[in-house]
Design a protein around this motif. Structure first.
Motif, short mmCIF file in Angstrom:
data_model
loop_
_atom_site.label_atom_id
_atom_site.label_comp_id
_atom_site.label_asym_id
_atom_site.label_seq_id
_atom_site.Cartn_x
_atom_site.Cartn_y
_atom_site.Cartn_z
N LEU A 174 0.81 -1.21 0.00
CA LEU A 174 0.00 0.00 0.00
C LEU A 174 0.85 1.26 0.00
CD1 LEU A 174 -2.86 -0.87 2.53
CD2 LEU A 174 -2.67 -1.43 0.09
N THR A 175 0.28 2.31 -0.56
CA THR A 175 0.88 3.64 -0.49
C THR A 175 0.55 4.23 0.89
OG1 THR A 175 -1.09 4.78 -1.27
CG2 THR A 175 0.46 3.97 -2.97
N PRO A 176 1.22 5.31 1.29
CA PRO A 176 0.86 5.96 2.56
C PRO A 176 -0.61 6.38 2.61
CG PRO A 176 3.01 6.72 1.87
CD PRO A 176 2.46 5.90 0.72
N ALA A 177 -1.16 6.90 1.51
CA ALA A 177 -2.57 7.31 1.51
C ALA A 177 -3.49 6.10 1.66
CB ALA A 177 -2.90 8.06 0.22
N GLN A 178 -3.18 5.00 0.99
CA GLN A 178 -4.00 3.79 1.12
C GLN A 178 -3.92 3.23 2.55
OE1 GLN A 178 -2.10 1.61 -2.05
NE2 GLN A 178 -3.80 1.98 -3.45
N GLU A 179 -2.73 3.26 3.14
CA GLU A 179 -2.56 2.81 4.52
C GLU A 179 -3.44 3.63 5.46
OE1 GLU A 179 1.18 1.79 7.25
OE2 GLU A 179 0.99 3.95 6.88
N LYS A 180 -3.43 4.94 5.29
CA LYS A 180 -4.25 5.81 6.14
C LYS A 180 -5.73 5.47 5.99
CE LYS A 180 -5.24 10.66 7.26
NZ LYS A 180 -6.12 10.22 8.31
N ASP A 181 -6.19 5.35 4.73
CA ASP A 181 -7.60 5.00 4.49
C ASP A 181 -7.95 3.68 5.18
OD1 ASP A 181 -7.79 7.27 2.91
OD2 ASP A 181 -7.67 6.15 1.00
N LEU A 182 -7.09 2.68 5.01
CA LEU A 182 -7.35 1.36 5.59
C LEU A 182 -7.43 1.42 7.11
CD1 LEU A 182 -7.53 -1.75 4.97
CD2 LEU A 182 -5.06 -1.80 5.42
N LEU A 183 -6.43 2.01 7.73
CA LEU A 183 -6.38 2.02 9.20
C LEU A 183 -7.39 2.97 9.83
CD1 LEU A 183 -2.52 1.67 9.76
CD2 LEU A 183 -4.29 -0.12 9.69
N ASP A 184 -7.88 3.93 9.05
CA ASP A 184 -8.93 4.83 9.54
C ASP A 184 -10.34 4.26 9.32
OD1 ASP A 184 -7.04 6.66 10.34
OD2 ASP A 184 -7.39 8.07 8.69
N GLY A 185 -10.44 3.06 8.74
CA GLY A 185 -11.76 2.44 8.52
C GLY A 185 -12.48 2.99 7.30
N ASN A 186 -11.74 3.58 6.36
CA ASN A 186 -12.36 4.18 5.18
C ASN A 186 -12.12 3.38 3.90
OD1 ASN A 186 -13.59 6.43 6.39
ND2 ASN A 186 -11.59 7.40 6.59
#
Length: 150
Positions: free
Chosen positions: A113-125
């Motif tokens: 994952l990219t940093p943006a994808q990681e954030k989306d994933l871990l934020d429940g989005n």
């Protein structure tokens, strides 16, 4: 040994040892377990499909690797596409973030994952959905969330 010499030397050695330990300490890595229950009611708009499924995944913050297994049954036909979408919460649509190879159940794979994808994933989005010929916009869908610690 001279006592006035040994005290400063002990402090120096203790300071060097503490600094070395701090400098060599690895960054805090975490591995998350993720889950999603897939059904037609979670699609946007909801549909009456009888199919169901479940996603089980892990995400490693050091390697940035997402690994998944998706089991499903009862679809109206063969899965023609499957994806992770984001960023979006329940009831919202979003573009594909990670495409998944389709085939018979279970679907298995991994992606970095990219940093943006990681954030989306871990934020429940992030949500996962499976598309069929009868439901090209998605037959079953589920929001990906962190598993509760057990």
């Amino acid at each position: 040994m001279n006592p006035s010499f040994s005290r400063p030397m002990r402090h120096l050695f203790a300071g060097v040892a503490a600094f070395s330990l701090l400098g060599l300490a690895p960054a805090a890595a975490e591995t998350y377990k993720l889950l999603a229950n897939l059904d037609g009611a979670s699609e946007v708009p909801p549909n009456a499909a009888k199919g169901t499924g479940s996603l089980s995944a892990t995400y490693d913050t050091t390697t940035k690797k997402l690994t998944w297994t998706v089991s499903y049954s009862g679809l109206t036909g063969a899965a023609v596409a499957a994806h992770f979408h984001g960023p979006a919460g329940p009831g919202k649509d979003a573009p594909v973030e990670v495409p998944v190879s389709t085939g018979p159940s279970p679907l298995q794979g991994s992606a970095t994952l990219t940093p943006a994808q990681e954030k989306d994933l871990l934020d429940g989005n992030v949500y996962f959905n499976i598309h069929t010929q009868a439901n090209p916009k998605g037959e079953i869908r589920g929001q990906v969330s962190k598993a509760e610690p057990g």
